[in-house]
Design a protein around this motif. Structure first.
Motif, mmCIF file in Angstrom:
data_model
loop_
_atom_site.group_PDB
_atom_site.id
_atom_site.type_symbol
_atom_site.label_atom_id
_atom_site.label_comp_id
_atom_site.label_asym_id
_atom_site.label_seq_id
_atom_site.Cartn_x
_atom_site.Cartn_y
_atom_site.Cartn_z
ATOM 1 N N HIS A 12 0.805 -1.154 0.080
ATOM 2 C CA HIS A 12 0.092 0.015 -0.006
ATOM 3 C C HIS A 12 0.885 1.298 0.063
ATOM 4 C CE1 HIS A 12 -4.143 -1.259 0.354
ATOM 5 N NE2 HIS A 12 -3.747 -2.209 0.887
ATOM 6 N N PHE A 13 1.808 1.368 0.853
ATOM 7 C CA PHE A 13 2.789 2.400 0.845
ATOM 8 C C PHE A 13 3.514 2.716 -0.483
ATOM 9 C CE2 PHE A 13 7.139 3.923 1.446
ATOM 10 C CZ PHE A 13 6.835 5.251 1.718
ATOM 11 N N LEU A 14 3.868 1.541 -1.323
ATOM 12 C CA LEU A 14 4.766 2.041 -2.565
ATOM 13 C C LEU A 14 3.736 2.273 -3.474
ATOM 14 C CD1 LEU A 14 6.756 -1.447 -2.429
ATOM 15 C CD2 LEU A 14 7.398 0.899 -1.963
ATOM 16 N N VAL A 15 2.366 1.869 -3.632
ATOM 17 C CA VAL A 15 1.408 2.380 -4.493
ATOM 18 C C VAL A 15 1.215 3.808 -4.362
ATOM 19 C CG1 VAL A 15 -0.835 2.022 -5.000
ATOM 20 C CG2 VAL A 15 0.560 0.016 -4.914
ATOM 21 N N ALA A 16 0.867 4.062 -2.737
ATOM 22 C CA ALA A 16 0.711 5.528 -2.502
ATOM 23 C C ALA A 16 1.872 6.258 -2.947
ATOM 24 C CB ALA A 16 0.510 5.657 -0.928
ATOM 25 N N ALA A 17 3.056 6.019 -2.454
ATOM 26 C CA ALA A 17 4.274 6.954 -2.841
ATOM 27 C C ALA A 17 4.409 7.190 -4.440
ATOM 28 C CB ALA A 17 5.445 5.993 -2.341
ATOM 29 N N ALA A 18 4.186 5.982 -5.265
ATOM 30 C CA ALA A 18 4.068 5.989 -6.715
ATOM 31 C C ALA A 18 3.051 6.848 -7.168
ATOM 32 C CB ALA A 18 4.223 4.763 -7.281
ATOM 33 N N ALA A 19 1.942 6.871 -6.577
ATOM 34 C CA ALA A 19 0.947 7.858 -6.892
ATOM 35 C C ALA A 19 1.100 9.407 -6.876
ATOM 36 C CB ALA A 19 -0.253 7.560 -6.466
ATOM 37 N N ALA A 20 1.777 9.551 -5.506
ATOM 38 C CA ALA A 20 2.208 10.905 -5.188
ATOM 39 C C ALA A 20 3.227 11.324 -5.922
ATOM 40 C CB ALA A 20 2.571 10.861 -3.721
ATOM 41 N N ARG A 21 4.146 10.669 -6.356
ATOM 42 C CA ARG A 21 5.292 11.366 -7.075
ATOM 43 C C ARG A 21 4.622 11.627 -8.703
ATOM 44 N NH1 ARG A 21 8.287 7.028 -4.894
ATOM 45 N NH2 ARG A 21 7.905 5.474 -6.776
ATOM 46 N N HIS A 139 6.907 15.436 8.800
ATOM 47 C CA HIS A 139 6.217 15.011 7.404
ATOM 48 C C HIS A 139 4.940 16.295 7.503
ATOM 49 C CE1 HIS A 139 2.735 13.010 9.361
ATOM 50 N NE2 HIS A 139 3.689 12.967 10.420
ATOM 51 N N HIS A 140 4.552 16.207 6.117
ATOM 52 C CA HIS A 140 3.349 17.229 5.915
ATOM 53 C C HIS A 140 2.127 16.365 6.216
ATOM 54 C CE1 HIS A 140 5.251 20.744 4.044
ATOM 55 N NE2 HIS A 140 4.396 21.487 4.775
ATOM 56 N N LEU A 141 1.046 16.964 6.787
ATOM 57 C CA LEU A 141 -0.428 16.594 6.475
ATOM 58 C C LEU A 141 -0.928 17.226 5.290
ATOM 59 C CD1 LEU A 141 -1.451 16.815 10.180
ATOM 60 C CD2 LEU A 141 -0.764 14.700 8.997
ATOM 61 N N ASP A 142 -1.158 16.621 4.296
ATOM 62 C CA ASP A 142 -1.793 17.024 3.092
ATOM 63 C C ASP A 142 -3.175 16.313 3.014
ATOM 64 O OD1 ASP A 142 -2.052 17.870 0.657
ATOM 65 O OD2 ASP A 142 -0.385 17.014 -0.085
ATOM 66 N N GLY A 143 -4.002 16.893 2.815
ATOM 67 C CA GLY A 143 -5.360 16.336 2.404
ATOM 68 C C GLY A 143 -5.991 16.343 0.969
ATOM 69 N N GLN A 144 -4.927 17.155 0.198
ATOM 70 C CA GLN A 144 -5.132 17.302 -1.307
ATOM 71 C C GLN A 144 -4.535 15.996 -1.964
ATOM 72 O OE1 GLN A 144 -3.727 20.880 -2.616
ATOM 73 N NE2 GLN A 144 -5.598 21.902 -2.214
ATOM 74 N N TYR A 145 -3.423 15.372 -1.511
ATOM 75 C CA TYR A 145 -2.460 14.453 -2.171
ATOM 76 C C TYR A 145 -2.395 13.127 -1.316
ATOM 77 C CZ TYR A 145 -1.651 18.326 -5.453
ATOM 78 O OH TYR A 145 -1.858 19.349 -6.318
ATOM 79 N N ASP A 146 -2.583 13.279 -0.126
ATOM 80 C CA ASP A 146 -2.340 11.990 1.021
ATOM 81 C C ASP A 146 -3.294 11.590 1.680
ATOM 82 O OD1 ASP A 146 -0.789 10.114 2.281
ATOM 83 O OD2 ASP A 146 0.495 11.407 3.417
ATOM 84 N N ALA A 147 -4.220 10.742 1.233
ATOM 85 C CA ALA A 147 -5.166 10.110 1.849
ATOM 86 C C ALA A 147 -4.871 9.570 3.259
ATOM 87 C CB ALA A 147 -5.913 9.180 1.057
ATOM 88 N N GLN A 148 -3.648 9.194 3.457
ATOM 89 C CA GLN A 148 -3.128 8.726 4.619
ATOM 90 C C GLN A 148 -3.277 9.671 5.885
ATOM 91 O OE1 GLN A 148 -2.965 5.491 4.761
ATOM 92 N NE2 GLN A 148 -2.755 4.725 3.009
ATOM 93 N N SER A 149 -3.592 10.939 5.625
ATOM 94 C CA SER A 149 -3.515 11.832 6.531
ATOM 95 C C SER A 149 -4.810 11.828 7.331
ATOM 96 C CB SER A 149 -3.538 13.207 5.968
ATOM 97 O OG SER A 149 -2.348 13.470 5.378
ATOM 98 N N ALA A 150 -5.676 10.921 6.803
ATOM 99 C CA ALA A 150 -7.138 10.703 7.486
ATOM 100 C C ALA A 150 -6.797 9.749 8.744
ATOM 101 C CB ALA A 150 -8.228 10.094 6.650
ATOM 102 N N GLY A 151 -6.127 8.692 8.541
ATOM 103 C CA GLY A 151 -5.693 7.813 9.351
ATOM 104 C C GLY A 151 -4.905 8.413 10.579
ATOM 105 N N TRP A 152 -4.146 9.357 10.234
ATOM 106 C CA TRP A 152 -3.189 10.050 10.957
ATOM 107 C C TRP A 152 -4.028 10.721 11.978
ATOM 108 C CZ3 TRP A 152 -2.390 14.785 12.969
ATOM 109 C CH2 TRP A 152 -1.119 14.944 13.674
ATOM 110 N N LEU A 153 -5.046 11.521 11.426
ATOM 111 C CA LEU A 153 -5.992 12.467 12.458
ATOM 112 C C LEU A 153 -6.616 11.536 13.205
ATOM 113 C CD1 LEU A 153 -7.445 14.702 9.886
ATOM 114 C CD2 LEU A 153 -6.046 15.405 11.460
ATOM 115 N N THR A 154 -7.159 10.370 13.122
ATOM 116 C CA THR A 154 -7.912 9.313 13.760
ATOM 117 C C THR A 154 -6.696 8.790 14.859
ATOM 118 O OG1 THR A 154 -9.365 8.688 12.254
ATOM 119 C CG2 THR A 154 -8.929 7.170 14.014
ATOM 120 N N ASP A 155 -5.595 8.451 14.599
ATOM 121 C CA ASP A 155 -4.776 7.956 15.569
ATOM 122 C C ASP A 155 -4.107 9.123 16.620
ATOM 123 O OD1 ASP A 155 -4.845 5.437 14.234
ATOM 124 O OD2 ASP A 155 -3.225 5.868 12.832
#
Length: 395
Positions: A12-21, A139-155
């Motif tokens: 999941h991380f690799l896919v997310a990183a590739a998409a972000a790049r 790191h940056h919290l980024d709601g536009q490009y990084d959907a993992q920020s949602a889980g960060w807010l919960t945690d």
């Protein structure tokens, strides 16, 4: 060898990183709301944080430093040997040999065109064998490009967390600590969310209810690393070290007719739903008010969460995550979004954007967020002085 679950998380991380790049997160933004509401999406995030730090430290291997002298500082030049060893004090880690050594592995803060990143892992070694660790990230919290920020807010917005004090946007719990850098520090590339330094670790050797010394030490280390990151990024100013943090909020019996301290907010509690009979409530002014109702099998999670995000920059992260196709029209006072297990309302107050949300993480009730949000948002808006709020939920 990595477990199948860990391999899936790394994938999941690799896919997310590739998409972000490739700049593909904007086109995939509609999935962010679903990730925020889904339990699997939240669980993946915890693994991704560990996988991210692990992969960074393995990939670049910048510094792996046992101390050569008392004056040497690690973790971006922010921690002395004494500061780092204090995190693994023998009085806290009583099950370990007193002759622990501490090793640091780090990636120094970098400022790219779109975000900032850095990492430092402190390892406590017993005869060369790792027995404990603390992971710090920039790191940056980024709601536009990084959907993992949602889980960060919960945690990281946890009902177990306590505030650092006045002037800080951040919180500290017995398993995670975070601090936002000042506005403008490390920002760039159109990212609206803040740059943060956070810390996470395994289960402490004793409850921080019993010995708050642990939380105080990690909170001060987090502030030191935030100052180190600001120096590395050439930002002005420094944070003062916090004093002793407040006590962890006590767990109380749930008040069915005054849920989370809100008059008129009602939650029926049949006997069979005994797991909703306890409530934790914490408030970090200017950051967030977090109420957790009920115990969950996931440590640090509540079955029902009622959260007011008071920091405009944190609220913007969640707003970006939930923004579908058009910007909200704040001339109509606010905007609501509703899903099966999460409902939120966002509006402008004197301090800026504020978000009120209700999240169901396993109560077994039907449509509970939809039922609770209007009264919760109205009461919290009144508390903050936002003026009268009437939440109209979409069908």
């Amino acid at each position: 060898m990595s477990s199948p679950e860990e391999l899936r998380r790394q994938e999941h991380f690799l896919v997310a990183a590739a998409a972000a790049r490739k700049g593909r997160w904007r086109r995939r933004g509609r999935r962010a709301w679903g990730l925020l509401r889904s339990r699997p999406g939240q669980l993946i995030t915890v693994g991704v944080v560990s996988a991210l730090i692990g992969s960074l430290l393995t990939a670049w291997q910048t510094d792996s430093l046992p101390w050569s002298d008392e004056k040497q500082a690690v973790c971006w030049g922010a921690l002395s040997k004494k500061d780092a060893e204090a995190l693994f004090d023998h009085d806290l880690f009583i099950r370990f040999d007193p002759d622990l050594s501490v090793r640091a592995e780090e990636i120094r803060p970098t400022h790219g065109s779109a975000n900032v990143q850095g990492a430092c892992r402190l390892l406590a070694l017993d005869d060369g064998r790792p027995v404990a660790r603390v992971d710090f990230r920039l790191h940056h919290l980024d709601g536009q490009y990084d959907a993992q920020s949602a889980g960060w807010l919960t945690d990281f917005l946890s009902p177990l967390a306590v505030p650092f004090g006045k002037g800080f946007v951040g919180m500290a719990s017995e398993s995670r600590t975070w601090l936002a850098l000042p506005r403008g520090c490390g920002s760039g590339g159109g990212i609206n969310g803040p740059a943060v330094v956070d810390a996470s670790w395994g289960r402490p050797p004793m409850s921080s209810d019993e010995d708050p010394h642990w939380r105080n030490q990690v909170a001060r280390a987090t502030v030191r690393l935030a100052n180190g990151a600001m120096r590395a990024l050439r930002c002005d100013g420094t944070f003062p070290l916090p004093g002793d943090l407040p006590a962890v909020p006590p767990r109380k019996d749930t008040e069915p007719r005054r849920l989370c301290g809100i008059d008129g907010l009602t939650l029926t509690l049949p006997k069979k739903e005994y797991f909703l009979n306890s409530t934790l409530l914490t408030h970090s002014p200017g950051t967030a008010r977090v109420c957790g109702v009920g115990d969950s099998s996931i440590r640090g999670r509540a079955r029902l969460r009622l959260v007011t995000i008071e920091s405009p920059r944190l609220a913007q992260v969640l707003s970006d995550l939930t923004d579908r196709n058009e910007a909200p029209d704040y001339e109509k006072r606010g905007r609501s979004s509703v899903g099966r297990d999460l409902a939120l309302y966002q509006t402008m107050c004197q301090t800026g954007l504020v978000i009120f949300l209700v999240q169901d993480d396993g109560t077994g009730r039907d449509d509970l967020p939809r039922k609770l949000l209007p009264r919760y948002a109205a009461a919290e808006a009144e508390r903050l002085g936002c003026g009268p709020v009437k939440v109209e939920l979409p069908r």
